[in-house]
Design a protein around this motif. Structure first.
Motif, PDB file in Angstrom:
ATOM      1  N   ASP A  23      11.241 -68.568 -56.352  1.00  0.00           N
ATOM      2  CA  ASP A  23      10.787 -69.700 -55.540  1.00  0.00           C
ATOM      3  C   ASP A  23      11.000 -71.033 -56.255  1.00  0.00           C
ATOM      4  O   ASP A  23      11.039 -72.082 -55.615  1.00  0.00           O
ATOM      5  CB  ASP A  23       9.305 -69.547 -55.178  1.00  0.00           C
ATOM      6  CG  ASP A  23       9.063 -68.456 -54.146  1.00  0.00           C
ATOM      7  OD1 ASP A  23      10.047 -67.948 -53.556  1.00  0.00           O
ATOM      8  OD2 ASP A  23       7.880 -68.100 -53.942  1.00  0.00           O
ATOM      9  N   SER A  24      11.156 -70.993 -57.582  1.00  0.00           N
ATOM     10  CA  SER A  24      11.412 -72.201 -58.363  1.00  0.00           C
ATOM     11  C   SER A  24      12.906 -72.511 -58.452  1.00  0.00           C
ATOM     12  O   SER A  24      13.303 -73.520 -59.035  1.00  0.00           O
ATOM     13  CB  SER A  24      10.852 -72.052 -59.784  1.00  0.00           C
ATOM     14  OG  SER A  24       9.459 -71.888 -59.746  1.00  0.00           O
ATOM     15  N   GLY A  25      13.734 -71.611 -57.916  1.00  0.00           N
ATOM     16  CA  GLY A  25      15.177 -71.863 -57.897  1.00  0.00           C
ATOM     17  C   GLY A  25      15.971 -71.134 -58.964  1.00  0.00           C
ATOM     18  O   GLY A  25      17.141 -71.441 -59.182  1.00  0.00           O
ATOM     19  N   ALA A  52      10.603 -76.285 -68.216  1.00  0.00           N
ATOM     20  CA  ALA A  52       9.277 -76.758 -67.812  1.00  0.00           C
ATOM     21  C   ALA A  52       8.927 -76.281 -66.407  1.00  0.00           C
ATOM     22  O   ALA A  52       7.776 -75.894 -66.150  1.00  0.00           O
ATOM     23  CB  ALA A  52       9.205 -78.284 -67.894  1.00  0.00           C
ATOM     24  N   HIS A  53       9.886 -76.300 -65.487  1.00  0.00           N
ATOM     25  CA  HIS A  53       9.620 -75.832 -64.116  1.00  0.00           C
ATOM     26  C   HIS A  53       9.193 -74.370 -64.120  1.00  0.00           C
ATOM     27  O   HIS A  53       8.228 -74.000 -63.435  1.00  0.00           O
ATOM     28  CB  HIS A  53      10.865 -75.998 -63.236  1.00  0.00           C
ATOM     29  CG  HIS A  53      11.167 -77.407 -62.891  1.00  0.00           C
ATOM     30  ND1 HIS A  53      12.445 -77.848 -62.630  1.00  0.00           N
ATOM     31  CD2 HIS A  53      10.376 -78.506 -62.770  1.00  0.00           C
ATOM     32  CE1 HIS A  53      12.419 -79.136 -62.361  1.00  0.00           C
ATOM     33  NE2 HIS A  53      11.179 -79.557 -62.450  1.00  0.00           N
ATOM     34  N   VAL A  94       4.899 -70.220 -63.733  1.00  0.00           N
ATOM     35  CA  VAL A  94       4.249 -69.020 -64.264  1.00  0.00           C
ATOM     36  C   VAL A  94       2.775 -69.299 -64.530  1.00  0.00           C
ATOM     37  O   VAL A  94       1.907 -68.500 -64.167  1.00  0.00           O
ATOM     38  CB  VAL A  94       4.975 -68.520 -65.539  1.00  0.00           C
ATOM     39  CG1 VAL A  94       4.163 -67.451 -66.252  1.00  0.00           C
ATOM     40  CG2 VAL A  94       6.365 -67.990 -65.196  1.00  0.00           C
ATOM     41  N   ARG A  95       2.469 -70.437 -65.127  1.00  0.00           N
ATOM     42  CA  ARG A  95       1.068 -70.782 -65.418  1.00  0.00           C
ATOM     43  C   ARG A  95       0.237 -70.922 -64.146  1.00  0.00           C
ATOM     44  O   ARG A  95      -0.935 -70.556 -64.115  1.00  0.00           O
ATOM     45  CB  ARG A  95       0.997 -72.087 -66.219  1.00  0.00           C
ATOM     46  CG  ARG A  95       1.365 -71.926 -67.664  1.00  0.00           C
ATOM     47  CD  ARG A  95       1.113 -73.216 -68.437  1.00  0.00           C
ATOM     48  NE  ARG A  95       1.733 -73.152 -69.740  1.00  0.00           N
ATOM     49  CZ  ARG A  95       2.855 -73.788 -70.080  1.00  0.00           C
ATOM     50  NH1 ARG A  95       3.463 -74.567 -69.218  1.00  0.00           N
ATOM     51  NH2 ARG A  95       3.353 -73.659 -71.282  1.00  0.00           N
ATOM     52  N   ARG A  96       0.829 -71.492 -63.082  1.00  0.00           N
ATOM     53  CA  ARG A  96       0.109 -71.659 -61.814  1.00  0.00           C
ATOM     54  C   ARG A  96      -0.157 -70.322 -61.125  1.00  0.00           C
ATOM     55  O   ARG A  96      -1.194 -70.134 -60.491  1.00  0.00           O
ATOM     56  CB  ARG A  96       0.886 -72.566 -60.867  1.00  0.00           C
ATOM     57  CG  ARG A  96       0.750 -74.044 -61.158  1.00  0.00           C
ATOM     58  CD  ARG A  96       1.290 -74.898 -60.020  1.00  0.00           C
ATOM     59  NE  ARG A  96       2.675 -74.582 -59.671  1.00  0.00           N
ATOM     60  CZ  ARG A  96       3.743 -75.176 -60.197  1.00  0.00           C
ATOM     61  NH1 ARG A  96       3.589 -76.114 -61.118  1.00  0.00           N
ATOM     62  NH2 ARG A  96       4.954 -74.834 -59.811  1.00  0.00           N
ATOM     63  N   ALA A  97       0.783 -69.387 -61.252  1.00  0.00           N
ATOM     64  CA  ALA A  97       0.700 -68.140 -60.496  1.00  0.00           C
ATOM     65  C   ALA A  97      -0.069 -67.030 -61.207  1.00  0.00           C
ATOM     66  O   ALA A  97      -0.641 -66.160 -60.556  1.00  0.00           O
ATOM     67  CB  ALA A  97       2.101 -67.644 -60.155  1.00  0.00           C
ATOM     68  N   PHE A  98      -0.074 -67.049 -62.537  1.00  0.00           N
ATOM     69  CA  PHE A  98      -0.640 -65.936 -63.301  1.00  0.00           C
ATOM     70  C   PHE A  98      -1.536 -66.444 -64.421  1.00  0.00           C
ATOM     71  O   PHE A  98      -1.348 -67.547 -64.925  1.00  0.00           O
ATOM     72  CB  PHE A  98       0.476 -65.079 -63.921  1.00  0.00           C
ATOM     73  CG  PHE A  98       1.540 -64.676 -62.942  1.00  0.00           C
ATOM     74  CD1 PHE A  98       1.287 -63.720 -61.969  1.00  0.00           C
ATOM     75  CD2 PHE A  98       2.800 -65.247 -62.997  1.00  0.00           C
ATOM     76  CE1 PHE A  98       2.271 -63.343 -61.073  1.00  0.00           C
ATOM     77  CE2 PHE A  98       3.789 -64.886 -62.101  1.00  0.00           C
ATOM     78  CZ  PHE A  98       3.528 -63.924 -61.132  1.00  0.00           C
ATOM     79  N   ARG A  99      -2.469 -65.572 -64.841  1.00  0.00           N
ATOM     80  CA  ARG A  99      -3.299 -65.874 -66.007  1.00  0.00           C
ATOM     81  C   ARG A  99      -2.547 -65.393 -67.238  1.00  0.00           C
ATOM     82  O   ARG A  99      -2.422 -64.193 -67.467  1.00  0.00           O
ATOM     83  CB  ARG A  99      -4.643 -65.174 -65.898  1.00  0.00           C
ATOM     84  CG  ARG A  99      -5.468 -65.701 -64.727  1.00  0.00           C
ATOM     85  CD  ARG A  99      -6.801 -65.052 -64.660  1.00  0.00           C
ATOM     86  NE  ARG A  99      -7.538 -65.434 -65.872  1.00  0.00           N
ATOM     87  CZ  ARG A  99      -8.727 -64.968 -66.199  1.00  0.00           C
ATOM     88  NH1 ARG A  99      -9.322 -64.095 -65.415  1.00  0.00           N
ATOM     89  NH2 ARG A  99      -9.320 -65.355 -67.298  1.00  0.00           N
ATOM     90  N   LEU A 104       6.806 -61.562 -60.531  1.00  0.00           N
ATOM     91  CA  LEU A 104       7.522 -62.472 -61.434  1.00  0.00           C
ATOM     92  C   LEU A 104       8.813 -62.957 -60.792  1.00  0.00           C
ATOM     93  O   LEU A 104       9.128 -64.147 -60.819  1.00  0.00           O
ATOM     94  CB  LEU A 104       7.835 -61.774 -62.762  1.00  0.00           C
ATOM     95  CG  LEU A 104       6.660 -61.553 -63.699  1.00  0.00           C
ATOM     96  CD1 LEU A 104       7.043 -60.588 -64.813  1.00  0.00           C
ATOM     97  CD2 LEU A 104       6.212 -62.883 -64.285  1.00  0.00           C
ATOM     98  N   ARG A 105       9.562 -62.035 -60.225  1.00  0.00           N
ATOM     99  CA  ARG A 105      10.840 -62.391 -59.576  1.00  0.00           C
ATOM    100  C   ARG A 105      10.613 -63.374 -58.417  1.00  0.00           C
ATOM    101  O   ARG A 105      11.375 -64.325 -58.237  1.00  0.00           O
ATOM    102  CB  ARG A 105      11.544 -61.139 -59.075  1.00  0.00           C
ATOM    103  CG  ARG A 105      12.089 -60.262 -60.180  1.00  0.00           C
ATOM    104  CD  ARG A 105      12.732 -58.987 -59.623  1.00  0.00           C
ATOM    105  NE  ARG A 105      13.008 -58.033 -60.664  1.00  0.00           N
ATOM    106  CZ  ARG A 105      14.065 -58.074 -61.480  1.00  0.00           C
ATOM    107  NH1 ARG A 105      14.941 -59.056 -61.360  1.00  0.00           N
ATOM    108  NH2 ARG A 105      14.242 -57.152 -62.403  1.00  0.00           N
TER     109      ARG A 105
END
Length: 85
Positions: free
Chosen positions: A61-63, A18-19, A24-29, A55-56
């Motif tokens: 940044d999410s760990g 989920a994280h 991914v949803r927040r950063a990209f369309r 992407l990397r």
């Protein structure tokens, strides 16, 4: 559309999935994103290509760590997918 498959290191559970999906949803369309901790992968379906380094960075940044990135032409599956001749 493009299907981007990422080999992701560090996912241990459904919350990890989920994280990554949320990041991914927040950063990209994207049209679709799904992650699997048991497979260690994230699959993204998008109309516009996404840079590997972006992407990397977002997933990092999410760990988590992106090990590999591969791309393929997305083919819709199911009843209304492409017709076989």
């Amino acid at each position: 559309m493009t299907e981007i498959t990422l080999k992701v290191n560090g996912m241990q559970c459904g919350m990890c999935e989920a994280h990554i999906n949320d990041a991914v949803r927040r950063a990209f369309r994207v049209k679709k994103v799904s992650s699997s901790h048991s497979k260690g992968q994230t699959v993204i379906v998008t109309e516009e290509d996404i840079d590997d380094n972006d992407l990397r960075r977002v997933i990092g940044d999410s760990g988590y760590e992106v090990e590999t990135v591969s791309r393929a032409q997305y083919e819709k599956k199911g009843l209304f997918g492409s017709k076989k001749r």
